[in-house]
Design a protein around this motif. Structure first.
Motif, PDB file in Angstrom:
ATOM      1  N   THR A  41       0.833  -1.203   0.000  1.00 49.85           N
ATOM      2  CA  THR A  41       0.000   0.000   0.000  1.00 49.85           C
ATOM      3  C   THR A  41       0.868   1.253   0.000  1.00 49.85           C
ATOM      4  O   THR A  41       0.606   2.207  -0.735  1.00 49.85           O
ATOM      5  N   PHE A  42       1.934   1.245   0.813  1.00 51.86           N
ATOM      6  CA  PHE A  42       2.833   2.391   0.864  1.00 51.86           C
ATOM      7  C   PHE A  42       3.522   2.602  -0.482  1.00 51.86           C
ATOM      8  O   PHE A  42       3.640   3.738  -0.951  1.00 51.86           O
ATOM      9  N   VAL A  43       3.962   1.544  -1.113  1.00 56.03           N
ATOM     10  CA  VAL A  43       4.644   1.658  -2.414  1.00 56.03           C
ATOM     11  C   VAL A  43       3.676   2.188  -3.463  1.00 56.03           C
ATOM     12  O   VAL A  43       4.029   3.076  -4.248  1.00 56.03           O
ATOM     13  N   ASP A  44       2.465   1.678  -3.487  1.00 55.25           N
ATOM     14  CA  ASP A  44       1.467   2.161  -4.453  1.00 55.25           C
ATOM     15  C   ASP A  44       1.152   3.636  -4.228  1.00 55.25           C
ATOM     16  O   ASP A  44       1.056   4.410  -5.181  1.00 55.25           O
ATOM     17  N   ASP A  45       1.010   4.030  -2.973  1.00 55.29           N
ATOM     18  CA  ASP A  45       0.735   5.439  -2.664  1.00 55.29           C
ATOM     19  C   ASP A  45       1.920   6.332  -3.013  1.00 55.29           C
ATOM     20  O   ASP A  45       1.747   7.450  -3.490  1.00 55.29           O
ATOM     21  N   ALA A  46       3.125   5.844  -2.781  1.00 57.40           N
ATOM     22  CA  ALA A  46       4.320   6.620  -3.101  1.00 57.40           C
ATOM     23  C   ALA A  46       4.447   6.824  -4.605  1.00 57.40           C
ATOM     24  O   ALA A  46       4.792   7.917  -5.071  1.00 57.40           O
ATOM     25  N   ILE A  47       4.159   5.800  -5.379  1.00 62.74           N
ATOM     26  CA  ILE A  47       4.211   5.914  -6.834  1.00 62.74           C
ATOM     27  C   ILE A  47       3.162   6.909  -7.327  1.00 62.74           C
ATOM     28  O   ILE A  47       3.436   7.750  -8.180  1.00 62.74           O
ATOM     29  N   ALA A  48       1.961   6.836  -6.776  1.00 66.43           N
ATOM     30  CA  ALA A  48       0.910   7.780  -7.157  1.00 66.43           C
ATOM     31  C   ALA A  48       1.283   9.202  -6.770  1.00 66.43           C
ATOM     32  O   ALA A  48       1.047  10.152  -7.534  1.00 66.43           O
TER      33      ALA A  48
ATOM     34  N   THR B 284       3.980  10.480  -9.167  1.00 72.11           N
ATOM     35  CA  THR B 284       3.372  10.734 -10.471  1.00 72.11           C
ATOM     36  C   THR B 284       2.592  12.039 -10.466  1.00 72.11           C
ATOM     37  O   THR B 284       2.714  12.849 -11.394  1.00 72.11           O
ATOM     38  N   ASP B 285       1.810  12.265  -9.437  1.00 75.28           N
ATOM     39  CA  ASP B 285       1.020  13.501  -9.348  1.00 75.28           C
ATOM     40  C   ASP B 285       1.902  14.730  -9.197  1.00 75.28           C
ATOM     41  O   ASP B 285       1.646  15.772  -9.813  1.00 75.28           O
ATOM     42  N   ILE B 286       2.942  14.641  -8.392  1.00 76.43           N
ATOM     43  CA  ILE B 286       3.851  15.771  -8.214  1.00 76.43           C
ATOM     44  C   ILE B 286       4.572  16.085  -9.521  1.00 76.43           C
ATOM     45  O   ILE B 286       4.695  17.255  -9.915  1.00 76.43           O
ATOM     46  N   SER B 287       5.034  15.061 -10.228  1.00 75.32           N
ATOM     47  CA  SER B 287       5.736  15.307 -11.494  1.00 75.32           C
ATOM     48  C   SER B 287       4.789  15.898 -12.539  1.00 75.32           C
ATOM     49  O   SER B 287       5.182  16.778 -13.317  1.00 75.32           O
ATOM     50  N   ARG B 288       3.545  15.438 -12.562  1.00 78.87           N
ATOM     51  CA  ARG B 288       2.562  16.004 -13.491  1.00 78.87           C
ATOM     52  C   ARG B 288       2.302  17.473 -13.170  1.00 78.87           C
ATOM     53  O   ARG B 288       2.208  18.309 -14.069  1.00 78.87           O
ATOM     54  N   SER B 289       2.242  17.807 -11.877  1.00 77.80           N
ATOM     55  CA  SER B 289       2.032  19.201 -11.486  1.00 77.80           C
ATOM     56  C   SER B 289       3.214  20.079 -11.883  1.00 77.80           C
ATOM     57  O   SER B 289       3.032  21.209 -12.337  1.00 77.80           O
ATOM     58  N   ILE B 290       4.425  19.560 -11.718  1.00 75.42           N
ATOM     59  CA  ILE B 290       5.614  20.325 -12.085  1.00 75.42           C
ATOM     60  C   ILE B 290       5.650  20.567 -13.588  1.00 75.42           C
ATOM     61  O   ILE B 290       5.959  21.671 -14.043  1.00 75.42           O
ATOM     62  N   VAL B 291       5.308  19.556 -14.366  1.00 69.40           N
ATOM     63  CA  VAL B 291       5.292  19.713 -15.823  1.00 69.40           C
ATOM     64  C   VAL B 291       4.222  20.728 -16.231  1.00 69.40           C
ATOM     65  O   VAL B 291       4.452  21.573 -17.105  1.00 69.40           O
ATOM     66  N   GLU B 292       3.055  20.670 -15.608  1.00 72.18           N
ATOM     67  CA  GLU B 292       2.002  21.640 -15.932  1.00 72.18           C
ATOM     68  C   GLU B 292       2.408  23.059 -15.566  1.00 72.18           C
ATOM     69  O   GLU B 292       2.129  24.000 -16.312  1.00 72.18           O
ATOM     70  N   LEU B 293       3.081  23.236 -14.439  1.00 74.69           N
ATOM     71  CA  LEU B 293       3.557  24.563 -14.051  1.00 74.69           C
ATOM     72  C   LEU B 293       4.621  25.080 -15.017  1.00 74.69           C
ATOM     73  O   LEU B 293       4.655  26.267 -15.341  1.00 74.69           O
ATOM     74  N   ALA B 294       5.484  24.194 -15.469  1.00 74.50           N
ATOM     75  CA  ALA B 294       6.557  24.600 -16.373  1.00 74.50           C
ATOM     76  C   ALA B 294       6.036  24.939 -17.764  1.00 74.50           C
ATOM     77  O   ALA B 294       6.558  25.836 -18.428  1.00 74.50           O
ATOM     78  N   THR B 295       4.998  24.247 -18.205  1.00 74.39           N
ATOM     79  CA  THR B 295       4.498  24.461 -19.565  1.00 74.39           C
ATOM     80  C   THR B 295       3.308  25.413 -19.630  1.00 74.39           C
ATOM     81  O   THR B 295       2.830  25.713 -20.717  1.00 74.39           O
ATOM     82  N   ALA B 296       2.839  25.904 -18.496  1.00 72.60           N
ATOM     83  CA  ALA B 296       1.682  26.800 -18.498  1.00 72.60           C
ATOM     84  C   ALA B 296       1.910  28.075 -19.306  1.00 72.60           C
ATOM     85  O   ALA B 296       1.034  28.459 -20.097  1.00 72.60           O
ATOM     86  N   PRO B 297       3.055  28.747 -19.181  1.00 69.13           N
ATOM     87  CA  PRO B 297       3.257  29.942 -20.015  1.00 69.13           C
ATOM     88  C   PRO B 297       3.286  29.626 -21.508  1.00 69.13           C
ATOM     89  O   PRO B 297       2.756  30.390 -22.323  1.00 69.13           O
TER      90      PRO B 297
END
Length: 85
Positions: A11-18, A21-34
């Protein structure tokens, strides 16, 4: 029967992967927003909105006799430019 420790670990590994993934998606969205804002502002003909609608639209089932167009494949360098011709 699984032990409690094994269930907690998986459960911890699955939550850590999620989480990663969510943090990296947020960083990519912040970087590409402009870039996205500039692209939407320059999209006079509505090409970006049409492309998004085409991607989300359901696709028909492929026919068995039809040959696949290799120009627009996954590894095509100029596949994204097909709408310009």
């Amino acid at each position: 029967m699984q032990t409690l420790a094994l269930q907690l670990t998986t459960t911890f590994v699955d939550d850590a992967i999620a989480f990663v993934t969510d943090i990296s998606r947020s960083i990519v969205e912040l970087a590409t927003a402009p870039i996205e804002r500039i692209a939407r502002a320059c999209d006079v003909a509505g090409v970006l909105e049409q492309r998004r609608a085409d991607i989300s639209a359901p696709r028909p089932a492929p026919h068995l006799g039809r040959r696949r167009n290799l120009r627009n494949g996954w590894f095509s360098l100029f596949g994204g430019l097909s709408e310009l011709t």
